[in-house]
Design an enzyme around this catalytic site. Structure first.
Site, PDB file in Angstrom:
ATOM      1  N   ASN A  92       0.806  -1.221   0.000  1.00 49.29           N
ATOM      2  CA  ASN A  92       0.000   0.000   0.000  1.00 49.29           C
ATOM      3  C   ASN A  92       0.842   1.276   0.000  1.00 49.29           C
ATOM      4  O   ASN A  92       0.375   2.322  -0.434  1.00 49.29           O
ATOM      5  CB  ASN A  92      -0.931  -0.022   1.216  1.00 49.29           C
ATOM      6  CG  ASN A  92      -1.602   1.310   1.420  1.00 49.29           C
ATOM      7  OD1 ASN A  92      -2.536   1.665   0.703  1.00 49.29           O
ATOM      8  ND2 ASN A  92      -1.118   2.084   2.383  1.00 49.29           N
ATOM      9  N   TYR A 157       3.429   9.139 -11.591  1.00 48.99           N
ATOM     10  CA  TYR A 157       2.468   8.458 -10.717  1.00 48.99           C
ATOM     11  C   TYR A 157       1.560   7.494 -11.496  1.00 48.99           C
ATOM     12  O   TYR A 157       1.521   6.300 -11.174  1.00 48.99           O
ATOM     13  CB  TYR A 157       1.661   9.483  -9.916  1.00 48.99           C
ATOM     14  CG  TYR A 157       0.686   8.851  -8.958  1.00 48.99           C
ATOM     15  CD1 TYR A 157       1.134   8.128  -7.849  1.00 48.99           C
ATOM     16  CD2 TYR A 157      -0.676   8.945  -9.155  1.00 48.99           C
ATOM     17  CE1 TYR A 157       0.241   7.529  -6.969  1.00 48.99           C
ATOM     18  CE2 TYR A 157      -1.574   8.354  -8.279  1.00 48.99           C
ATOM     19  CZ  TYR A 157      -1.117   7.648  -7.195  1.00 48.99           C
ATOM     20  OH  TYR A 157      -2.001   7.045  -6.326  1.00 48.99           O
ATOM     21  N   LYS A 161       1.361   3.253 -11.469  1.00 52.93           N
ATOM     22  CA  LYS A 161       0.162   2.454 -11.168  1.00 52.93           C
ATOM     23  C   LYS A 161      -0.224   1.536 -12.344  1.00 52.93           C
ATOM     24  O   LYS A 161      -0.762   0.460 -12.131  1.00 52.93           O
ATOM     25  CB  LYS A 161      -1.001   3.360 -10.759  1.00 52.93           C
ATOM     26  CG  LYS A 161      -0.740   4.143  -9.457  1.00 52.93           C
ATOM     27  CD  LYS A 161      -0.464   3.222  -8.250  1.00 52.93           C
ATOM     28  CE  LYS A 161      -0.368   3.992  -6.932  1.00 52.93           C
ATOM     29  NZ  LYS A 161      -0.077   3.126  -5.779  1.00 52.93           N
TER      30      LYS A 161
HETATM   31  P1  NAD Z   1      -0.752   8.550   2.717  1.00 52.80           P
HETATM   32  O1  NAD Z   1       0.240   9.541   2.217  1.00 52.80           O
HETATM   33  O2  NAD Z   1      -1.794   9.001   3.692  1.00 52.80           O
HETATM   34  O3  NAD Z   1       0.004   7.283   3.319  1.00 52.80           O
HETATM   35  C1  NAD Z   1       1.082   6.727   2.618  1.00 52.80           C
HETATM   36  C2  NAD Z   1       1.705   5.603   3.410  1.00 52.80           C
HETATM   37  O4  NAD Z   1       2.872   5.191   2.687  1.00 52.80           O
HETATM   38  C3  NAD Z   1       2.139   6.017   4.799  1.00 52.80           C
HETATM   39  O5  NAD Z   1       1.856   4.974   5.714  1.00 52.80           O
HETATM   40  C4  NAD Z   1       3.651   6.194   4.668  1.00 52.80           C
HETATM   41  O6  NAD Z   1       4.365   5.815   5.844  1.00 52.80           O
HETATM   42  C5  NAD Z   1       3.991   5.234   3.551  1.00 52.80           C
HETATM   43  N1  NAD Z   1       5.173   5.710   2.835  1.00 52.80           N
HETATM   44  C6  NAD Z   1       5.308   6.866   2.125  1.00 52.80           C
HETATM   45  N2  NAD Z   1       6.562   6.957   1.661  1.00 52.80           N
HETATM   46  C7  NAD Z   1       7.221   5.849   2.087  1.00 52.80           C
HETATM   47  C8  NAD Z   1       8.547   5.365   1.922  1.00 52.80           C
HETATM   48  N3  NAD Z   1       9.458   6.022   1.218  1.00 52.80           N
HETATM   49  N4  NAD Z   1       8.865   4.178   2.480  1.00 52.80           N
HETATM   50  C9  NAD Z   1       7.966   3.478   3.177  1.00 52.80           C
HETATM   51  N5  NAD Z   1       6.696   3.869   3.368  1.00 52.80           N
HETATM   52  C10 NAD Z   1       6.339   5.047   2.820  1.00 52.80           C
HETATM   53  O7  NAD Z   1      -1.395   7.927   1.408  1.00 52.80           O
HETATM   54  P2  NAD Z   1      -2.824   7.297   1.105  1.00 52.80           P
HETATM   55  O8  NAD Z   1      -3.644   8.348   0.471  1.00 52.80           O
HETATM   56  O9  NAD Z   1      -3.360   6.535   2.252  1.00 52.80           O
HETATM   57  O10 NAD Z   1      -2.390   6.298  -0.066  1.00 52.80           O
HETATM   58  C11 NAD Z   1      -2.071   4.947   0.137  1.00 52.80           C
HETATM   59  C12 NAD Z   1      -2.009   4.258  -1.213  1.00 52.80           C
HETATM   60  O11 NAD Z   1      -3.225   4.464  -1.919  1.00 52.80           O
HETATM   61  C13 NAD Z   1      -0.893   4.778  -2.121  1.00 52.80           C
HETATM   62  O12 NAD Z   1      -0.321   3.692  -2.821  1.00 52.80           O
HETATM   63  C14 NAD Z   1      -1.627   5.704  -3.079  1.00 52.80           C
HETATM   64  O13 NAD Z   1      -0.975   5.817  -4.313  1.00 52.80           O
HETATM   65  C15 NAD Z   1      -2.958   4.976  -3.208  1.00 52.80           C
HETATM   66  N6  NAD Z   1      -4.079   5.822  -3.642  1.00 52.80           N
HETATM   67  C16 NAD Z   1      -4.512   6.866  -2.861  1.00 52.80           C
HETATM   68  C17 NAD Z   1      -5.576   7.646  -3.316  1.00 52.80           C
HETATM   69  C18 NAD Z   1      -6.125   8.806  -2.506  1.00 52.80           C
HETATM   70  O14 NAD Z   1      -6.948   9.585  -3.022  1.00 52.80           O
HETATM   71  N7  NAD Z   1      -5.737   8.976  -1.248  1.00 52.80           N
HETATM   72  C19 NAD Z   1      -6.189   7.356  -4.548  1.00 52.80           C
HETATM   73  C20 NAD Z   1      -5.699   6.297  -5.311  1.00 52.80           C
HETATM   74  C21 NAD Z   1      -4.652   5.521  -4.844  1.00 52.80           C
END
Ligand code: NAD
Length: 249
Positions: A92, A157, A161
């Site tokens: 994730n 990005y 994906k």
């Molecule tokens: P967030 O930024 O709230 O959390 C990201 C997580 O990734 C955190 O737990 C952080 O510790 C970890 N992380 C970031 N950089 C890191 C690194 N270098 N090494 C290890 N861990 C790392 O993000 P989110 O919005 O909860 O997104 C989580 C996933 O969902 C991601 O893969 C993101 O691409 C995907 N996503 C999010 C959305 C959205 O709208 N929030 C939409 C589509 C996909």
């Protein structure tokens, strides 16, 4: 519910947002969870919050460097040594950026690919042999709705994906014979820190483009991960499940 009773899950990016909701949902369904954060302090903070909510939650934190195979392998081997198995891996952790191509620093492209893509390969490479030995397992990746149609800036990005989808579909075919299922969830706009910081006007515009009429919650996404991790999805592999209120159309 006890959909993941006695299952051992390894969840990257489990400290906040979608990952934290996944960890919480898995724990509520009686999984034992190892959550990963980028730093030991953030991982421990998440563990403390979960334990404060329910002392019976079996959860611990780790902070391997997800961009380094040796570090990921060490962490996965520690899980196997401690629990004797690893049933579910959730990839994730992810970063995004939206700079236009004309300003795009090539180093940032590498950085996105290294975390968003390589880490999915590294965890699968390290965990699949353990899952095979145990008779099967589940690998789940976090994709995005931008993996369906791209995005108008920040090409790294969506490229990452699309690659996550490629890993998902390819490993599903390769590992099916070993009873390892591989799927991805493709969230739409989801209300994590990044989105809640947007101005109200922007949120309203985003909402107006979503047929179901609201931005997704981390729990909406975690529910899909729970389903795909559980025996309810035992005949599903190689799928990219959109959870986006139909925003992709
Ligand atoms: P967030 O930024 O709230 O959390 C990201 C997580 O990734 C955190 O737990 C952080 O510790 C970890 N992380 C970031 N950089 C890191 C690194 N270098 N090494 C290890 N861990 C790392 O993000 P989110 O919005 O909860 O997104 C989580 C996933 O969902 C991601 O893969 C993101 O691409 C995907 N996503 C999010 C959305 C959205 O709208 N929030 C939409 C589509 C996909």
């Amino acid at each position: 519910m006890e959909l993941l009773k006695d299952q051992v899950a390894f969840v990257t990016g489990g400290t906040r947002g979608i990952g934290y909701a996944i960890v919480h949902t898995f724990l509520e369904n009686k999984a034992k969870v190892v959550l990963c954060g980028s730093r030991p302090e953030t991982a421990q903070k998440a563990v403390d919050a979960l334990k404060a909510e329910n002392r019976a939650f079996e959860v611990e934190g780790m902070s391997p460097d997800l961009t380094d195979y040796a570090s990921v392998k060490k962490a996965i081997n520690e899980v196997k040594a401690k629990y004797g198995r690893i049933d579910v891996v959730v990839n994730n952790a992810g970063i995004s950026a939206s700079e236009p191509l004309y300003n795009y620093d090539p180093k940032n492209f590498d950085k996105i690919m290294l975390l968003n893509v390589n880490s999915c390969f590294y965890t699968a490479r390290a965990a699949a042999p353990i899952m095979k030995e145990n008779g099967g397992g589940v690998i789940l990746n976090t994709s995005s709705m931008v993996s369906i149609y791209g995005q108008p800036a920040g090409v790294g990005y969506p490229a990452s994906k699309f690659a996550v989808n490629g890993i998902t579909k390819s490993l599903a075919r390769e590992l099916a014979k070993d009873r390892i299922r591989v799927n991805a969830v493709a969230p739409g706009v989801t209300d994590t820190d990044m989105v809640s910081a947007l101005p109200e006007q922007t949120r309203q515009y985003i909402t107006s483009t979503i047929p179901l009429g609201r931005i997704g919650t981390p729990q909406d996404i975690a529910n899909a991960f729970l389903f795909l991790a559980s025996p309810l999805a035992s005949y599903i592999t190689g799928e990219i499940l959109s959870v986006d209120g139909c925003a992709r159309t």
